[in-house]
Each structure stands twice: as C-alpha cells, then as structure tokens.
Motif scaffolding. Structure first.
Motif, mmCIF file in Angstrom:
data_model
loop_
_atom_site.group_PDB
_atom_site.id
_atom_site.type_symbol
_atom_site.label_atom_id
_atom_site.label_comp_id
_atom_site.label_asym_id
_atom_site.label_seq_id
_atom_site.Cartn_x
_atom_site.Cartn_y
_atom_site.Cartn_z
ATOM 1 N N GLN A 176 0.841 -1.197 0.000
ATOM 2 C CA GLN A 176 0.000 0.000 0.000
ATOM 3 C C GLN A 176 0.877 1.248 0.000
ATOM 4 O O GLN A 176 1.686 1.437 0.906
ATOM 5 C CB GLN A 176 -0.900 -0.004 1.237
ATOM 6 N N PRO A 177 0.741 2.096 -0.988
ATOM 7 C CA PRO A 177 1.548 3.324 -1.017
ATOM 8 C C PRO A 177 1.063 4.311 0.050
ATOM 9 O O PRO A 177 -0.069 4.217 0.522
ATOM 10 C CB PRO A 177 1.301 3.873 -2.424
ATOM 11 N N PRO A 178 1.922 5.242 0.421
ATOM 12 C CA PRO A 178 1.488 6.260 1.386
ATOM 13 C C PRO A 178 0.559 7.282 0.737
ATOM 14 O O PRO A 178 0.681 7.580 -0.450
ATOM 15 C CB PRO A 178 2.801 6.919 1.811
ATOM 16 N N TYR A 179 -0.377 7.752 1.521
ATOM 17 C CA TYR A 179 -1.265 8.843 1.120
ATOM 18 C C TYR A 179 -1.150 9.932 2.179
ATOM 19 O O TYR A 179 -2.004 10.040 3.064
ATOM 20 C CB TYR A 179 -2.710 8.364 0.979
ATOM 21 N N PRO A 180 -0.077 10.725 2.125
ATOM 22 C CA PRO A 180 0.145 11.725 3.169
ATOM 23 C C PRO A 180 -1.005 12.728 3.235
ATOM 24 O O PRO A 180 -1.379 13.325 2.236
ATOM 25 C CB PRO A 180 1.437 12.409 2.753
ATOM 26 N N HIS A 181 -1.544 12.870 4.411
ATOM 27 C CA HIS A 181 -2.598 13.852 4.624
ATOM 28 C C HIS A 181 -2.369 14.638 5.909
ATOM 29 O O HIS A 181 -2.780 15.780 6.009
ATOM 30 C CB HIS A 181 -3.984 13.194 4.621
#
Length: 143
Positions: A114-119
């Motif tokens: 799972q890639p990162p989804y920076p929020h």
C-alpha cells in the motif's frame, strides 16, 4: 549630603523609581497572555484538524468512501503546568498505514503493498507557519 544616582545630577535630586508602575504593567500583560495563547492554540488546532480532513478526502490523500475515517479526526486543547497544548488525532487504526504506507504481511498474514497517502504531514506543514506567526504576535504584544 545624600549621594545621587548620577554624577551630573543636582545634589537635591532624589532617586525616582517607577518599579511599581512597571510591575503593574507586567502583571496586567501576564494576565492576558494565557487567554490569548489558549485562543491561538484552539484556533490553529481547528485549522489543522480541518486541513487533515480536507486532505483525507480523496486523492492525492486517502479515499474516503464512507467519511468515517475523516469524521474520526478531533482536537483537544488544554492548559497544563507547562502551558497550552493541543492534541489533534484519530482513534482509527488505519491512520498510520494511510499516512506512511505499508508493505508486507499484516498480523493476519495478508500481504500488502500500500503506497502512502500523506494527509497529516502536509496539513502540519501548512498550518505550522501560521501558528508560529500568531504566537509570535502574542509574544510581541501585537495581539
């Protein structure tokens, strides 16, 4: 004859101190600092929470099919012995995985890439300079 505070002062000049006035001004300023700091911290905690929620509303951040994850973000502001603190966070276990990504097996043995989804990070980067500026204005008395 009494000594004077400055060699060029007139011998009849007494010593004058405005210490009581300065102390009163410092006391008044100190009394206004805590409420001002609480207000700034509360405002910026809400800004951070709002920015995180906005970033968690689809790409490039995580998808939000139900809105449950987005709604889970809260903030709590409190006064402590050390000053004013705010905690902005979520109780959802997927928060770390969404922010940083995850590669490998989970506790159940399922394999993920799972890639990162920076929020969170981008929200912190956006709100931090605003917060530092606002606290600086309080420190300078420019509230």
């Amino acid at each position: 004859m009494a000594s004077t505070p400055h060699p060029n002062a007139h011998p009849a000049a007494g010593a004058y101190s405005n210490g009581a006035q300065i102390a009163a001004q410092l006391e008044a300023r100190a009394a206004s600092l805590l409420p001002a700091a609480v207000s700034v911290v509360r405002h910026h905690a809400m800004l951070l929470e709002t920015a995180i929620k906005a970033n968690a509303s689809g790409r490039p951040g995580p998808n939000a099919p139900t809105g449950d994850y987005r709604r889970s973000w809260t903030n709590d502001v409190r006064v402590t012995a050390a000053g004013v603190e705010a905690v902005v966070g979520t109780n959802k276990p997927q928060a770390r995985r969404l922010e940083y990504g995850f590669v490998g097996p989970d506790i159940l043995g399922r394999i993920y890439h799972q890639p990162p989804y920076p929020h969170v990070g981008p929200a912190v980067e956006r709100v931090t300079p605003l917060f530092v500026d606002a606290m600086g204005r309080i420190a300078e008395g420019d509230r």
